[in-house]
Design a protein around this motif. Sequence first.
Motif, PDB file in Angstrom:
ATOM      1  N   LEU A 195      74.086 -27.056  -1.959  1.00  0.00           N
ATOM      2  CA  LEU A 195      72.779 -27.101  -2.618  1.00  0.00           C
ATOM      3  C   LEU A 195      72.059 -28.422  -2.335  1.00  0.00           C
ATOM      4  CD1 LEU A 195      73.843 -25.425  -5.972  1.00  0.00           C
ATOM      5  CD2 LEU A 195      72.420 -24.422  -4.173  1.00  0.00           C
ATOM      6  N   SER A 196      72.814 -29.499  -2.166  1.00  0.00           N
ATOM      7  CA  SER A 196      72.207 -30.772  -1.751  1.00  0.00           C
ATOM      8  C   SER A 196      71.683 -30.656  -0.327  1.00  0.00           C
ATOM      9  CB  SER A 196      73.235 -31.903  -1.847  1.00  0.00           C
ATOM     10  OG  SER A 196      73.652 -32.090  -3.178  1.00  0.00           O
ATOM     11  N   TYR A 197      72.439 -29.950   0.524  1.00  0.00           N
ATOM     12  CA  TYR A 197      72.000 -29.704   1.900  1.00  0.00           C
ATOM     13  C   TYR A 197      70.716 -28.869   1.920  1.00  0.00           C
ATOM     14  CZ  TYR A 197      71.814 -26.531   5.932  1.00  0.00           C
ATOM     15  OH  TYR A 197      71.392 -25.742   6.971  1.00  0.00           O
ATOM     16  N   ALA A 198      70.651 -27.831   1.072  1.00  0.00           N
ATOM     17  CA  ALA A 198      69.460 -26.972   1.020  1.00  0.00           C
ATOM     18  C   ALA A 198      68.225 -27.773   0.598  1.00  0.00           C
ATOM     19  CB  ALA A 198      69.696 -25.815   0.058  1.00  0.00           C
ATOM     20  N   ARG A 199      68.421 -28.706  -0.323  1.00  0.00           N
ATOM     21  CA  ARG A 199      67.294 -29.548  -0.740  1.00  0.00           C
ATOM     22  C   ARG A 199      66.917 -30.530   0.373  1.00  0.00           C
ATOM     23  NH1 ARG A 199      66.978 -33.571  -6.030  1.00  0.00           N
ATOM     24  NH2 ARG A 199      64.697 -33.594  -6.186  1.00  0.00           N
ATOM     25  N   PHE A 200      67.923 -31.047   1.061  1.00  0.00           N
ATOM     26  CA  PHE A 200      67.676 -31.959   2.177  1.00  0.00           C
ATOM     27  C   PHE A 200      66.853 -31.281   3.278  1.00  0.00           C
ATOM     28  CE2 PHE A 200      69.174 -33.220   6.437  1.00  0.00           C
ATOM     29  CZ  PHE A 200      68.768 -34.543   6.469  1.00  0.00           C
ATOM     30  N   CYS A 201      67.113 -29.978   3.499  1.00  0.00           N
ATOM     31  CA  CYS A 201      66.397 -29.222   4.528  1.00  0.00           C
ATOM     32  C   CYS A 201      64.997 -28.806   4.076  1.00  0.00           C
ATOM     33  CB  CYS A 201      67.187 -27.980   4.921  1.00  0.00           C
ATOM     34  SG  CYS A 201      68.739 -28.348   5.748  1.00  0.00           S
ATOM     35  N   GLY A 202      64.681 -28.996   2.806  1.00  0.00           N
ATOM     36  CA  GLY A 202      63.375 -28.612   2.295  1.00  0.00           C
ATOM     37  C   GLY A 202      63.289 -27.169   1.859  1.00  0.00           C
ATOM     38  N   GLU A 203      64.432 -26.460   1.839  1.00  0.00           N
ATOM     39  CA  GLU A 203      64.441 -25.052   1.436  1.00  0.00           C
ATOM     40  C   GLU A 203      64.367 -24.905  -0.085  1.00  0.00           C
ATOM     41  OE1 GLU A 203      64.453 -22.434   3.350  1.00  0.00           O
ATOM     42  OE2 GLU A 203      64.992 -23.192   5.341  1.00  0.00           O
ATOM     43  N   VAL A 204      64.854 -25.908  -0.793  1.00  0.00           N
ATOM     44  CA  VAL A 204      64.889 -25.879  -2.259  1.00  0.00           C
ATOM     45  C   VAL A 204      64.174 -27.118  -2.779  1.00  0.00           C
ATOM     46  CG1 VAL A 204      66.373 -25.889  -4.286  1.00  0.00           C
ATOM     47  CG2 VAL A 204      67.049 -24.586  -2.278  1.00  0.00           C
ATOM     48  N   ASP A 205      63.290 -26.927  -3.755  1.00  0.00           N
ATOM     49  CA  ASP A 205      62.483 -28.037  -4.280  1.00  0.00           C
ATOM     50  C   ASP A 205      63.176 -28.798  -5.406  1.00  0.00           C
ATOM     51  OD1 ASP A 205      60.431 -27.438  -2.513  1.00  0.00           O
ATOM     52  OD2 ASP A 205      59.498 -26.018  -3.905  1.00  0.00           O
ATOM     53  N   VAL A 206      64.005 -28.106  -6.186  1.00  0.00           N
ATOM     54  CA  VAL A 206      64.636 -28.736  -7.342  1.00  0.00           C
ATOM     55  C   VAL A 206      66.087 -29.079  -7.032  1.00  0.00           C
ATOM     56  CG1 VAL A 206      63.134 -27.573  -8.985  1.00  0.00           C
ATOM     57  CG2 VAL A 206      65.272 -26.491  -8.303  1.00  0.00           C
ATOM     58  N   ASP A 207      66.665 -29.925  -7.865  1.00  0.00           N
ATOM     59  CA  ASP A 207      68.057 -30.347  -7.672  1.00  0.00           C
ATOM     60  C   ASP A 207      68.997 -29.326  -8.310  1.00  0.00           C
ATOM     61  OD1 ASP A 207      70.368 -31.688  -7.189  1.00  0.00           O
ATOM     62  OD2 ASP A 207      70.063 -33.242  -8.705  1.00  0.00           O
ATOM     63  N   LEU A 208      69.291 -28.255  -7.553  1.00  0.00           N
ATOM     64  CA  LEU A 208      70.184 -27.214  -8.076  1.00  0.00           C
ATOM     65  C   LEU A 208      71.630 -27.685  -8.137  1.00  0.00           C
ATOM     66  CD1 LEU A 208      68.832 -23.947  -6.396  1.00  0.00           C
ATOM     67  CD2 LEU A 208      68.527 -24.721  -8.747  1.00  0.00           C
ATOM     68  N   ALA A 209      71.972 -28.733  -7.397  1.00  0.00           N
ATOM     69  CA  ALA A 209      73.347 -29.244  -7.449  1.00  0.00           C
ATOM     70  C   ALA A 209      73.702 -29.693  -8.860  1.00  0.00           C
ATOM     71  CB  ALA A 209      73.510 -30.398  -6.459  1.00  0.00           C
ATOM     72  N   ALA A 210      72.703 -30.175  -9.592  1.00  0.00           N
ATOM     73  CA  ALA A 210      72.952 -30.621 -10.962  1.00  0.00           C
ATOM     74  C   ALA A 210      73.223 -29.457 -11.898  1.00  0.00           C
ATOM     75  CB  ALA A 210      71.756 -31.421 -11.459  1.00  0.00           C
ATOM     76  N   ALA A 211      72.884 -28.233 -11.458  1.00  0.00           N
ATOM     77  CA  ALA A 211      73.094 -27.059 -12.301  1.00  0.00           C
ATOM     78  C   ALA A 211      74.489 -26.471 -12.164  1.00  0.00           C
ATOM     79  CB  ALA A 211      72.054 -25.978 -11.957  1.00  0.00           C
TER      80      ALA A 211
END
Length: 412
Positions: A195-211
């Motif tokens: 999920l950190s990778y997905a955010r790094f790629c710009g695919e995800v806007d929010v920090d889902l790793a924290a969820a």
Amino acid sequence: MNVVINSQVVLSRVPEGPIAPYLGRFADSLDATGYAVKWIHRQILLGSYFSRWLGQKSVALQDITSDHLTRYLQYRARRVQPRCGDHAALAHLVDFLRREGVVPEERLAVPEPFSVDHHVRAYEVYLREGRALATATIVNYVPFVRDFLKHRFGAGSVKLSCLSAADVVCFVRHQAPRLHRKRAKLMTTALRSFLSYARFCGEVDVDLAAAVPVVPNWSMASIPRAIAWEQVRQVLASIDRRTATGRRDYAIVLLLARLGLRSGEVASLQLDDIDWKEGRLSVHGKSGYRNELPLPADVGRAIAAYLKSGRPPSTSRCVFLRARAPARAFQGGCAIGSIVRHRLQRSDVDAPTFGAHQFRHGLATEMLRRGASLGEIGDLLGHRHPQTTTIYAKVDIQALRKLALPWPRGAQ
């Protein structure tokens, strides 16, 4: 009419087909890697049959693919009893032809751009090239990520932008009860990484790793399962050191028991890591950490006996090699674990487990019993953090009894 393929193989019929000119060189390569004569003959004979079938089907060398192996073995199974090693033997032949440059590398099918496999492969490349993570870590993370994407998107298109915190929590709640605590913790670590990778790629806007929910995994919740030193002696005594395999396995078990090495450290041990003059051993530990250890005399003698009369000829610099052809280094610690399991079963020792790590625990327990400090134990085992060694305090029952408070109103 007999046809000489090389010094090891003679066939009763002239080989035909596109592979025929290369069978002699293939036989030489098998001989060089330590295969027995009967196995070389079997692989060359199977290769000649495969080559003849390719000729009948008008398949050129540059057109050979893995699909031809499957089709030929299906054809062969209708005529003779199939053998379990046939596919591996033909795959070995095709790999040789690729190394020779006469068969091109097979192009793998490119996954659909929005499929689960596409995203998993991209994440795998990121871990290997972007994060430079170890192969073992990648192998552990990827299956959890694939399961997560399949759980959320099924066989449909994957859109990481559609992921939500509820999806993450739902997957963890579904999977965690089915897993051991440590595996469940590994799963949540893999999810946070992806999920950190997905955010790094710009695919995800929010920090889902924290969820990602936290899976309880209390430190030092259990007592280390250690093999007793008497049991170690029994295992060592059961190994027949008159054979090459016995000399190898004896040296491996002795390394595990006397120095407390991890199975991966034994598998990766190099010839250059042994300083025979100074009597020292350089061990490649976790995360590239190196630990210099004294080489006990009995361990040195066991390794030397294997190197002199047991280790097959090889260009590999690894100390321990496979007993069966091809003579090469072990792929990892799992092979050492398999050797330990086999030796424990043969010795009829009622050990706590069938794994290699119990020897490490056994050494620490024995050192503690003989009066060694936790710091000394940690130095030998290569622990980088002191708290890692404190779990062995739980096995010192006599010391713990001195700390125990008296039971109120007397013993019951």
